[in-house]
Design an enzyme around this catalytic site. Structure first.
Site, PDB file in Angstrom:
ATOM      1  N   ASP A  78       0.805  -1.227   0.000  1.00 34.99           N
ATOM      2  CA  ASP A  78       0.000   0.000   0.000  1.00 34.99           C
ATOM      3  C   ASP A  78       0.834   1.270   0.000  1.00 34.99           C
ATOM      4  OD1 ASP A  78      -2.314  -1.599   0.178  1.00 34.99           O
ATOM      5  OD2 ASP A  78      -1.954  -1.823   2.325  1.00 34.99           O
ATOM      6  N   HIS A  93      -4.898  -2.013  -5.868  1.00 36.52           N
ATOM      7  CA  HIS A  93      -4.148  -0.912  -6.465  1.00 36.52           C
ATOM      8  C   HIS A  93      -5.126   0.191  -6.817  1.00 36.52           C
ATOM      9  CE1 HIS A  93      -0.702  -3.526  -6.800  1.00 36.52           C
ATOM     10  NE2 HIS A  93      -1.428  -4.413  -7.440  1.00 36.52           N
TER      11      HIS A  93
HETATM   12  P1  IMP Z   1      -3.369 -12.746   2.897  1.00 42.38           P
HETATM   13  O1  IMP Z   1      -2.398 -12.440   1.817  1.00 42.38           O
HETATM   14  O2  IMP Z   1      -4.770 -12.392   2.518  1.00 42.38           O
HETATM   15  O3  IMP Z   1      -3.230 -14.110   3.441  1.00 42.38           O
HETATM   16  O4  IMP Z   1      -3.050 -11.769   4.123  1.00 42.38           O
HETATM   17  C1  IMP Z   1      -1.858 -11.884   4.876  1.00 42.38           C
HETATM   18  C2  IMP Z   1      -1.419 -10.528   5.399  1.00 42.38           C
HETATM   19  O5  IMP Z   1      -0.977  -9.721   4.314  1.00 42.38           O
HETATM   20  C3  IMP Z   1      -2.529  -9.730   6.070  1.00 42.38           C
HETATM   21  O6  IMP Z   1      -1.950  -8.965   7.112  1.00 42.38           O
HETATM   22  C4  IMP Z   1      -3.012  -8.805   4.981  1.00 42.38           C
HETATM   23  O7  IMP Z   1      -3.601  -7.639   5.483  1.00 42.38           O
HETATM   24  C5  IMP Z   1      -1.714  -8.512   4.262  1.00 42.38           C
HETATM   25  N1  IMP Z   1      -1.893  -8.180   2.856  1.00 42.38           N
HETATM   26  C6  IMP Z   1      -2.189  -9.023   1.842  1.00 42.38           C
HETATM   27  N2  IMP Z   1      -2.250  -8.361   0.684  1.00 42.38           N
HETATM   28  C7  IMP Z   1      -1.974  -7.072   0.956  1.00 42.38           C
HETATM   29  C8  IMP Z   1      -1.856  -5.906   0.154  1.00 42.38           C
HETATM   30  O8  IMP Z   1      -1.991  -5.905  -1.069  1.00 42.38           O
HETATM   31  N3  IMP Z   1      -1.533  -4.756   0.810  1.00 42.38           N
HETATM   32  C9  IMP Z   1      -1.331  -4.732   2.144  1.00 42.38           C
HETATM   33  N4  IMP Z   1      -1.422  -5.796   2.932  1.00 42.38           N
HETATM   34  C10 IMP Z   1      -1.740  -6.961   2.342  1.00 42.38           C
HETATM   35 MG    MG Z   2      -2.688  -1.992  -1.969  1.00 43.58          MG
END
Ligand code: IMP
Ligand code: MG
Length: 500
Positions: free
Chosen positions: A20, A48
């Site tokens: 992010d 995005h």
């Molecule tokens: P998962 O990828 O959904 O299993 O999430 C695992 C961790 O990564 C969590 O803390 C999510 O909030 C974080 N996360 C996954 N994708 C993103 C992203 O695109 N931006 C920020 N955090 C992410």
């Molecule tokens: Mg993002």
């Protein structure tokens, strides 16, 4: 821009924090230069946000470069991606509604296919975690990559072959059904009740292979025209065409290098990204890493030493009771300069619009952490993009975490550079972060405090016109971490960008 891309054929843009950091804007900017824009990691857990003209759109799975399809750019979803067919079709619909073309969009035939079992298992893990919650987006990302490694997965190509799909899904479900028996059926029903997609495939708590096959064959019919051997496409193009590799998540969320176990399930560093499109890291000519201009955010659980408001903020953001509307109402008029760090953090979140693009969750906010930056710098290039600098324009003072003081039990660690001796002990100073969640939780940040610049910088178009106070902080970060700033972003719009 031209100077930066000179002699480059392959450029990667990834994030050096927890995601992010504003990759979307830069992918969009570099898309002009690129012939091909490719994603190689993560899935629809990403988000995005891009301001293109009057439109602001959010993509999760489809590369941000898609907004340049009409200019003849080829967008690729690579083999390393966790592919959710339903999310893909929803995004295609969003593009159609916005009258944006997607004629040159390809999906790797060997991308990892997300199945209904994956979302359920993701949510079950979180539900029974008992203090060990990751804060996952619940999109099934962890289980799909786990299945791939466990040789239980399917790929996008399976969407194109009914017979093979059926055989594979029956085998997949047989194993998964046994695993699911270990969970309370009431819990499964509760999760399914909130999830239409899941509900349609679960009959009396059991997955229906027939229903899944039918639905996935329909997905295949709609998606078939996008499916291609994209690894081959990239290998043929590399060195000839301009390739932009679009990262997702960030280095600190990488399953291999991040703040484990509070990470996502793919290697979202530049190396993992290259591999996820069929290339290798040495084929990247310029690897640009993004950090936010002097602050950080994190969505979900896990250690965050510089979090403003510390534990209180963590609980507020992850407790499940707070959301943007509630926060805006309770803390209207919060100031970034508030003495209470928790409230100052809320003000910073409001100023930066720091809400998860995928889940709408509150992003935890904190100051820039140099030990973490020094750590990621070890396996990355020096080239950095700093984004969102305008967000801090009203701050009286800016704090930068210079090092940590460790307050945990003796910790044996092989990194001699961090500490002379084999153990890290209570009271030790750490200059480079250790990517272990328990260690990071025991780290107290020590700050260097700088006066803020207190002026609007969104109109600045070159380095010289930036406030002296901002340049001083930047100089300090450069000296401390050996980074080389290449681009500064002073606002969300494409023109609010300074190339150095
Ligand atoms: P998962 O990828 O959904 O299993 O999430 C695992 C961790 O990564 C969590 O803390 C999510 O909030 C974080 N996360 C996954 N994708 C993103 C992203 O695109 N931006 C920020 N955090 C992410
Ligand atoms: Mg993002």
């Amino acid at each position: 821009m031209r100077k930066l891309t000179e002699n480059c054929k392959t450029i990667a843009i990834t994030c050096r924090q927890w995601g992010d950091t504003g990759k979307g804007k830069f992918v969009d900017l570099f898309a002009d230069w690129a012939d091909i824009i490719a994603r190689g990691v993560g899935g629809d857990n990403a988000g995005h946000t891009i301001c293109a003209g009057e439109k602001t759109l959010i993509m999760h799975l489809i590369p941000s470069g898609i907004f340049n399809d009409s200019k003849g750019k080829h967008n690729v979803i690579g083999s390393g991606v966790a592919f959710n067919p339903r999310s893909f079709l929803k995004e295609i619909e969003t593009l159609d509604l916005a009258h944006l073309s997607h004629n040159r969009l390809s999906v790797a035939y060997n991308a990892k296919l997300i199945l209904p079992t994956h979302g359920l298992l993701d949510k079950l893990r979180e539900a029974v975690a008992n203090g060990g919650k990751i804060g996952s987006t619940g999109k099934g990302i962890g289980p799909v990559y786990a299945d791939h490694a466990d040789r239980q997965g399917l790929t996008v190509n399976d969407l194109l072959n009914r017979d093979f799909f059926q055989k594979k899904i029956i085998r997949h479900l047989e194993y998964k059904t046994r695993i699911l028996r270990a969970f309370d059926s009431e819990l499964i029903n509760q999760i399914a009740a909130k999830d239409f997609e899941l509900n349609r495939f679960l009959k009396n708590g059991k997955f229906d292979a027939e229903a899944i096959t039918e639905a996935y064959m329909e997905y295949g019919r709609l998606i078939g025209r996008y499916v291609a051997d994209t690894d081959d496409l990239l290998r043929t193009a590399v060195g000839n065409l301009n390739i932009l590799l679009e990262g997702a998540q960030g280095d600190l969320l990488s399953v291999d290098y991040g703040t484990y176990p509070y990470v996502t399930s793919s290697d979202c560093t530049a190396g993992g990204l290259a591999r996820g499109v069929g290339l290798n890291e040495s084929q990247i000519d310029l690897s640009l890493g993004i950090i936010k201009g002097f602050y950080m955010t994190r969505v979900g659980c896990g250690p965050f030493p510089t979090e403003r408001g510390g534990k209180k903020s963590d609980e507020w953001c992850n407790g499940g009771h707070a959301n943007k509307a509630k926060e805006d109402m309770l803390y209207a008029g919060a100031s970034v300069g508030d003495e209470d760090e928790f409230i100052a953090g809320i003000a910073l979140r409001q100023a930066g619009g720091e809400y998860g693009a995928t889940t709408g969750r509150l992003r935890r906010v904190g100051w820039l952490d140099l030990p973490l930056l020094r750590y990621v710098r070890k396996f990355n290039s020096e080239d950095i993009i700093l984004t969102k600098l305008d967000v801090l324009s009203t701050c009286e003072e800016i704090k930068i975490c210079h090092h940590y003081i460790y307050h945990g039990p003796d910790f044996a660690y092989a990194g001699e550079k961090i500490h002379d001796g084999d153990k890290i002990r209570e009271g030790d100073e750490l200059y480079e972060a250790i990517p272990d969640a328990l260690v990071l939780e025991a780290c107290e940040p020590v700050y260097e405090v700088f006066p803020g610049w207190k002026e609007d910088i969104r109109g600045c178009r070159n380095f010289d016109s930036l406030p002296q106070n901002l340049k001083k902080i930047l100089e300090y970060v450069v000296c401390e971490t050996d980074i080389r700033p290449r681009i500064l972003s002073v606002g969300p719009r494409p023109e609010e960008t300074i190339f150095i």
